[in-house]
Scaffold this motif. Structure first.
Motif, PDB file in Angstrom:
ATOM      1  N   TYR A 193       1.095   4.662  19.553  1.00  0.00           N
ATOM      2  CA  TYR A 193       1.298   3.255  19.884  1.00  0.00           C
ATOM      3  C   TYR A 193       0.096   2.802  20.698  1.00  0.00           C
ATOM      4  CZ  TYR A 193       3.827  -0.925  21.629  1.00  0.00           C
ATOM      5  OH  TYR A 193       4.222  -2.205  21.935  1.00  0.00           O
ATOM      6  N   PRO A 230       4.395  -7.552  23.407  1.00  0.00           N
ATOM      7  CA  PRO A 230       5.314  -6.438  23.122  1.00  0.00           C
ATOM      8  C   PRO A 230       6.005  -5.919  24.382  1.00  0.00           C
ATOM      9  CG  PRO A 230       3.230  -6.154  21.968  1.00  0.00           C
ATOM     10  CD  PRO A 230       3.031  -7.299  22.912  1.00  0.00           C
ATOM     11  N   THR A 233      -0.730  -2.935  17.953  1.00  0.00           N
ATOM     12  CA  THR A 233      -0.644  -4.314  18.388  1.00  0.00           C
ATOM     13  C   THR A 233      -2.057  -4.894  18.358  1.00  0.00           C
ATOM     14  OG1 THR A 233      -0.847  -3.719  20.738  1.00  0.00           O
ATOM     15  CG2 THR A 233       1.357  -3.830  19.823  1.00  0.00           C
ATOM     16  N   VAL A 248       2.001  -7.303  15.524  1.00  0.00           N
ATOM     17  CA  VAL A 248       2.457  -5.923  15.683  1.00  0.00           C
ATOM     18  C   VAL A 248       2.757  -5.321  14.314  1.00  0.00           C
ATOM     19  CG1 VAL A 248       4.146  -4.396  16.758  1.00  0.00           C
ATOM     20  CG2 VAL A 248       3.445  -6.497  17.922  1.00  0.00           C
TER      21      VAL A 248
END
Length: 204
Positions: free
Chosen positions: A7, A35, A142, A177
């Motif tokens: 991530y 996010p 992202t 995202v």
């Protein structure tokens, strides 16, 4: 089953940080509706970082002088740092230094996560090493409204469409995202794949 997730935030043209290892481009983005990283972290049982990522976090958050911040971010969950150097540790933090190939400590990392997942925090080369051995399960990227002319790449590997399946795409504030499932073969061997240490170039 424990999943290993990469991530990260990246620029539109695929950089994690500029050539000076700075994230100023990211902090300039309005993330008021960005996010929810807190909810994501709650599902993680272990954090994995390369040495440059770990050192950047220590410096950016002043964690050696203010170790209580570590508990706010990471809690009591272990953080594995791939490095062959001796690095400082904030007081009270569960930081475990490992070196060598990702495959050598993969089962230990997954066991430490228990019923939760593993977050590969960064950098891109370390995520690539998990990918090399067929251990990376998911990507969350992202994308920020920014671009750089050079810097640390998002994932310095050649990856074809046969390895990635898009699960979702959404707008969260100024960020796009993207969530990809990584398709891993049952047996994946990369001839000459480098180990995670200074001799092979420490992961970022």
């Amino acid at each position: 089953m424990t999943r290993i997730v990469y991530y990260t935030a990246a620029t539109l043209n695929g950089f994690l940080a500029d050539s000076n290892h700075s994230l100023d481009w990211l902090f300039a983005v309005d993330d008021a509706e960005g996010p929810d990283i807190g909810a994501f972290m709650d599902a993680m049982g272990v954090f994995v970082e390369g040495s440059s990522t770990y050192e950047w976090v220590l410096k950016a958050e002043n964690l050696l002088a203010e170790p209580h911040k570590w508990q706010q971010y990471y809690g009591a969950k272990p953080t594995y740092v791939f490095t062959s150097r001796i690095l400082p540790v904030p007081e009270g933090a569960d930081v475990r230094f490992v070196s060598g190939a990702v495959a050598d400590v993969l089962e230990e990392i997954k066991a430490a996560a228990g019923e939760l997942d593993v977050w590969v925090v960064g950098g891109g080369d370390l995520a690539g090493q998990f990918l090399d051995v067929g251990a990376l399960d998911e990507l969350f990227i992202t994308l920020a409204p920014a671009a750089l002319v050079s810097g640390a790449p998002l994932l310095p590997r050649k990856v074809g469409a046969d390895r990635l399946t898009l699960r979702s795409a959404s707008q969260q504030g100024q960020f796009a995202v993207l969530n990809y499932e990584v398709l891993n073969p049952d047996v994946f061997v990369v001839p000459g794949a480098g180990a995670a240490g200074e001799d092979a170039g420490e992961p970022q």
